[in-house]
Design a protein around this motif. Structure first.
Motif, PDB file in Angstrom:
ATOM      1  N   ILE A 199      47.601   7.531  15.249  1.00 13.53           N
ATOM      2  CA  ILE A 199      46.812   6.885  16.443  1.00 13.53           C
ATOM      3  C   ILE A 199      45.210   6.662  15.650  1.00 13.53           C
ATOM      4  CG2 ILE A 199      46.257   8.882  17.386  1.00 13.53           C
ATOM      5  CD1 ILE A 199      45.925   7.356  20.049  1.00 13.53           C
ATOM      6  N   ILE A 200      45.171   5.435  15.911  1.00 13.46           N
ATOM      7  CA  ILE A 200      43.592   5.099  15.492  1.00 13.46           C
ATOM      8  C   ILE A 200      42.696   4.584  16.831  1.00 13.46           C
ATOM      9  CG2 ILE A 200      41.988   3.761  13.823  1.00 13.46           C
ATOM     10  CD1 ILE A 200      44.698   3.166  12.470  1.00 13.46           C
ATOM     11  N   ILE A 201      41.739   5.175  16.768  1.00 10.69           N
ATOM     12  CA  ILE A 201      40.727   4.558  17.860  1.00 10.69           C
ATOM     13  C   ILE A 201      39.222   4.488  17.438  1.00 10.69           C
ATOM     14  CG2 ILE A 201      39.825   4.846  20.377  1.00 10.69           C
ATOM     15  CD1 ILE A 201      42.165   7.126  20.721  1.00 10.69           C
ATOM     16  N   CYS A 202      38.694   3.091  17.803  1.00  7.01           N
ATOM     17  CA  CYS A 202      37.456   2.684  17.498  1.00  7.01           C
ATOM     18  C   CYS A 202      36.892   2.989  19.060  1.00  7.01           C
ATOM     19  CB  CYS A 202      37.246   1.563  16.951  1.00  7.01           C
ATOM     20  SG  CYS A 202      38.012   1.018  15.235  1.00  7.01           S
ATOM     21  N   LEU A 203      35.843   4.066  19.131  1.00  9.82           N
ATOM     22  CA  LEU A 203      35.433   4.611  20.553  1.00  9.82           C
ATOM     23  C   LEU A 203      34.417   3.427  21.159  1.00  9.82           C
ATOM     24  CD1 LEU A 203      35.712   8.078  19.418  1.00  9.82           C
ATOM     25  CD2 LEU A 203      36.853   7.337  21.458  1.00  9.82           C
ATOM     26  N   GLN A 204      33.671   2.869  20.442  1.00  9.97           N
ATOM     27  CA  GLN A 204      32.667   2.130  21.095  1.00  9.97           C
ATOM     28  C   GLN A 204      32.493   0.554  20.512  1.00  9.97           C
ATOM     29  OE1 GLN A 204      29.395   3.277  23.257  1.00  9.97           O
ATOM     30  NE2 GLN A 204      31.643   3.552  23.844  1.00  9.97           N
ATOM     31  N   ASP A 205      33.575  -0.045  20.535  1.00  6.19           N
ATOM     32  CA  ASP A 205      33.697  -1.440  19.890  1.00  6.19           C
ATOM     33  C   ASP A 205      34.017  -2.703  20.770  1.00  6.19           C
ATOM     34  OD1 ASP A 205      36.417  -1.101  19.864  1.00  6.19           O
ATOM     35  OD2 ASP A 205      36.544  -2.026  18.014  1.00  6.19           O
ATOM     36  N   ASN A 206      34.509  -2.088  22.130  1.00  6.59           N
ATOM     37  CA  ASN A 206      34.814  -3.190  23.298  1.00  6.59           C
ATOM     38  C   ASN A 206      36.248  -4.173  22.763  1.00  6.59           C
ATOM     39  OD1 ASN A 206      32.787  -2.206  24.619  1.00  6.59           O
ATOM     40  ND2 ASN A 206      31.750  -4.238  24.680  1.00  6.59           N
ATOM     41  N   GLY A 207      37.135  -3.371  21.777  1.00  2.00           N
ATOM     42  CA  GLY A 207      38.021  -3.933  21.300  1.00  2.00           C
ATOM     43  C   GLY A 207      38.065  -4.681  20.050  1.00  2.00           C
ATOM     44  N   THR A 208      37.046  -4.782  19.636  1.00  2.00           N
ATOM     45  CA  THR A 208      36.744  -5.675  18.491  1.00  2.00           C
ATOM     46  C   THR A 208      37.247  -5.682  17.548  1.00  2.00           C
ATOM     47  OG1 THR A 208      34.338  -5.941  19.718  1.00  2.00           O
ATOM     48  CG2 THR A 208      34.602  -7.025  17.716  1.00  2.00           C
ATOM     49  N   GLU A 232      46.599   3.081   4.892  1.00  2.00           N
ATOM     50  CA  GLU A 232      46.199   1.936   4.434  1.00  2.00           C
ATOM     51  C   GLU A 232      45.628   1.161   5.577  1.00  2.00           C
ATOM     52  OE1 GLU A 232      47.550  -2.536   2.652  1.00  2.00           O
ATOM     53  OE2 GLU A 232      48.696  -0.634   2.097  1.00  2.00           O
ATOM     54  N   LEU A 233      46.146   1.079   6.762  1.00  2.00           N
ATOM     55  CA  LEU A 233      45.641   0.758   8.052  1.00  2.00           C
ATOM     56  C   LEU A 233      44.836   1.315   8.447  1.00  2.00           C
ATOM     57  CD1 LEU A 233      46.579  -1.593  10.315  1.00  2.00           C
ATOM     58  CD2 LEU A 233      47.634   0.319  11.447  1.00  2.00           C
ATOM     59  N   ASN A 234      44.717   2.634   8.396  1.00  2.00           N
ATOM     60  CA  ASN A 234      43.390   3.591   8.719  1.00  2.00           C
ATOM     61  C   ASN A 234      42.151   3.101   7.740  1.00  2.00           C
ATOM     62  OD1 ASN A 234      42.944   5.697  10.193  1.00  2.00           O
ATOM     63  ND2 ASN A 234      44.012   6.955   9.140  1.00  2.00           N
ATOM     64  N   ALA A 235      42.214   2.806   6.572  1.00  2.00           N
ATOM     65  CA  ALA A 235      41.209   2.511   5.687  1.00  2.00           C
ATOM     66  C   ALA A 235      40.701   1.160   6.332  1.00  2.00           C
ATOM     67  CB  ALA A 235      41.718   2.328   4.402  1.00  2.00           C
ATOM     68  N   LYS A 236      41.548   0.278   6.570  1.00  2.00           N
ATOM     69  CA  LYS A 236      41.286  -0.974   6.932  1.00  2.00           C
ATOM     70  C   LYS A 236      40.080  -0.895   8.362  1.00  2.00           C
ATOM     71  CE  LYS A 236      45.079  -3.640   5.495  1.00  2.00           C
ATOM     72  NZ  LYS A 236      44.623  -4.362   4.313  1.00  2.00           N
ATOM     73  N   PHE A 237      40.507  -0.170   9.189  1.00  2.00           N
ATOM     74  CA  PHE A 237      39.896   0.269  10.543  1.00  2.00           C
ATOM     75  C   PHE A 237      38.559   0.766  10.197  1.00  2.00           C
ATOM     76  CE2 PHE A 237      43.742  -1.320  12.968  1.00  2.00           C
ATOM     77  CZ  PHE A 237      43.105  -1.852  14.056  1.00  2.00           C
ATOM     78  N   PHE A 238      38.604   1.868   9.648  1.00  2.00           N
ATOM     79  CA  PHE A 238      37.375   2.841   9.391  1.00  2.00           C
ATOM     80  C   PHE A 238      36.436   1.677   8.573  1.00  2.00           C
ATOM     81  CE2 PHE A 238      39.524   6.264  10.665  1.00  2.00           C
ATOM     82  CZ  PHE A 238      38.839   7.248  10.804  1.00  2.00           C
ATOM     83  N   TYR A 239      36.895   1.002   7.576  1.00  2.00           N
ATOM     84  CA  TYR A 239      35.885   0.029   6.933  1.00  2.00           C
ATOM     85  C   TYR A 239      35.282  -1.036   7.787  1.00  2.00           C
ATOM     86  CZ  TYR A 239      33.843  -2.962   3.286  1.00  2.00           C
ATOM     87  OH  TYR A 239      32.804  -3.745   2.662  1.00  2.00           O
ATOM     88  N   SER A 240      36.084  -1.526   8.711  1.00  2.00           N
ATOM     89  CA  SER A 240      35.680  -2.676   9.431  1.00  2.00           C
ATOM     90  C   SER A 240      34.832  -2.344  10.521  1.00  2.00           C
ATOM     91  CB  SER A 240      36.906  -3.503  10.367  1.00  2.00           C
ATOM     92  OG  SER A 240      37.594  -2.667  11.165  1.00  2.00           O
ATOM     93  N   ALA A 241      35.021  -0.846  10.996  1.00  4.93           N
ATOM     94  CA  ALA A 241      34.012  -0.204  11.944  1.00  4.93           C
ATOM     95  C   ALA A 241      32.862  -0.070  11.374  1.00  4.93           C
ATOM     96  CB  ALA A 241      34.623   0.884  12.453  1.00  4.93           C
ATOM     97  N   TYR A 242      32.870   0.309  10.084  1.00  7.99           N
ATOM     98  CA  TYR A 242      31.393   0.297   9.135  1.00  7.99           C
ATOM     99  C   TYR A 242      30.855  -1.042   9.419  1.00  7.99           C
ATOM    100  CZ  TYR A 242      28.470   0.652   5.063  1.00  7.99           C
ATOM    101  OH  TYR A 242      27.466   0.346   4.254  1.00  7.99           O
ATOM    102  N   LEU A 243      31.620  -2.228   9.183  1.00  7.00           N
ATOM    103  CA  LEU A 243      30.927  -3.645   9.103  1.00  7.00           C
ATOM    104  C   LEU A 243      30.614  -4.030  10.611  1.00  7.00           C
ATOM    105  CD1 LEU A 243      33.643  -5.170   6.685  1.00  7.00           C
ATOM    106  CD2 LEU A 243      31.333  -4.193   6.007  1.00  7.00           C
TER     107      LEU A 243
END
Length: 329
Positions: A199-208, A232-243
């Motif tokens: 499971i991957i959750i970005c907790l403060q992005d309003n689904g973006t 790999e999917l994890n890396a994509k989400f962690f990097y996009s959350a940074y961007l």
């Protein structure tokens, strides 16, 4: 009359004398709960494993605690823990049936618990050096809103026609004893890979972030993943959350006994895109870290800068079935 919200960041109250969730005074500083719940620590033998804090000091998983009223724990947090534990015990099938708001609350409470401990450590360190503790306004903004939303656990607080998070859940062919936990508190990103799911959750992005990766997610939704694919999917989400370059804002609307949270438009007054430019080399560095278990190095990953190494998609952009992946021993 609407219930009262609590904001520990208004006066930086991070003592062990007040409940982390409600702010109410505790009868003793020993009134605490574990950040990582006991059922999770027991299942994976985490109690005495090291946990590194941002100031480079080491704690153990069982050292991480939150001051919490016994009544709040009994009435609100323990029922949530029991529901999550029962679902996790059933693996992917159980977790997929959970209300995603409950998963958000559970992951948010865990991540906030780490933040609370990090802030306490930071305050101690700064005071020992005779300095005032300080944090950036952007970080305070994010943490304040996360804490606000956690109060949906104990108050009648509703998200008005939006969800404050991105959440993706996949079936993953994990080894039986794997405990794959990651977080990034600056971007409020959480990931857990255990049993037969990830499971991957970005907790403060309003689904973006989920929307940013929608094209890729559409190709893999419902597919079981090899662990290297999930990472790999994890890396994509962690990097996009940074961007992701917005600080979401919310209106708080008390109506009778309920508090409604309304999300403000993310674009606001800015015309620039919601995400900064994706840089392949930086993404490759993130991916190298997530693929550490398999030993792939940055120069291999970005040998072709236009097409970084991928175990999720082939050269034509098609999903690679998990059971066809062959990795070096």
């Amino acid at each position: 009359m609407p219930q009262q919200l609590y904001n520990p960041f208004s006066n930086f109250n991070f003592s062990n004398r007040n409940c982390f969730l409600t702010g109410e005074a505790l009868s003793t500083s020993e009134e605490k709960i574990q950040v990582f719940p006991q059922w999770l620590m027991s299942t994976y033998g985490l109690e005495d494993k090291p946990f590194k804090l941002l100031d480079e000091s080491m704690a153990t998983y069982k050292d991480l605690k939150l001051p919490c009223s016994a009544a709040v724990n009994e009435q609100y947090l323990e029922p949530l823990e029991r529901e999550i534990a029962a679902a996790f015990e059933q693996g992917y099938e159980g977790v997929s049936r959970l209300d995603d708001i409950k998963l958000f609350q559970w992951a948010g409470k865990l991540l906030y618990g780490i933040i609370f401990n990090e802030i306490q450590a930071g305050i101690r360190q700064q005071h020992a050096q005779g300095e005032e503790f300080s944090m950036s306004q952007a970080i305070i903004h994010k943490f304040t809103h996360l804490h606000l939303m956690l109060q949906s656990i104990n108050l009648s607080l509703e998200f008005d026609e939006f969800k404050p998070f991105s959440l993706v859940l996949f079936r993953v062919n994990n080894a039986d004893d794997v405990f794959g936990y990651r977080d990034e508190i600056n971007t409020l990103t959480f990931s857990l890979r255990i049993k037969d799911f990830g499971i991957i959750i970005c907790l403060q992005d309003n689904g973006t972030n989920a929307n940013y990766h929608k094209e890729k997610l559409d190709k893999i939704i419902g597919q079981p993943l090899h662990p290297i694919q999930f990472e790999e999917l994890n890396a994509k989400f962690f990097y996009s959350a940074y961007l992701f370059n917005r600080l979401p804002e919310y209106n708080i609307l008390p109506v009778n006994d309920t508090i409604y949270l309304e999300a403000m438009p993310l674009r606001g007054m800015s015309s620039k895109p919601l995400f900064d430019h994706w840089v392949t080399k930086t993404y490759g560095q993130v991916l190298e870290n997530f693929w550490k278990n398999w030993g792939f190095l940055l120069f291999e990953i970005i040998k072709n800068p236009e097409e970084p190494m991928s175990f999720l998609f082939d050269a034509d952009g098609n999903f690679i079935p998990a059971d066809t992946i062959q990795l070096p021993v």
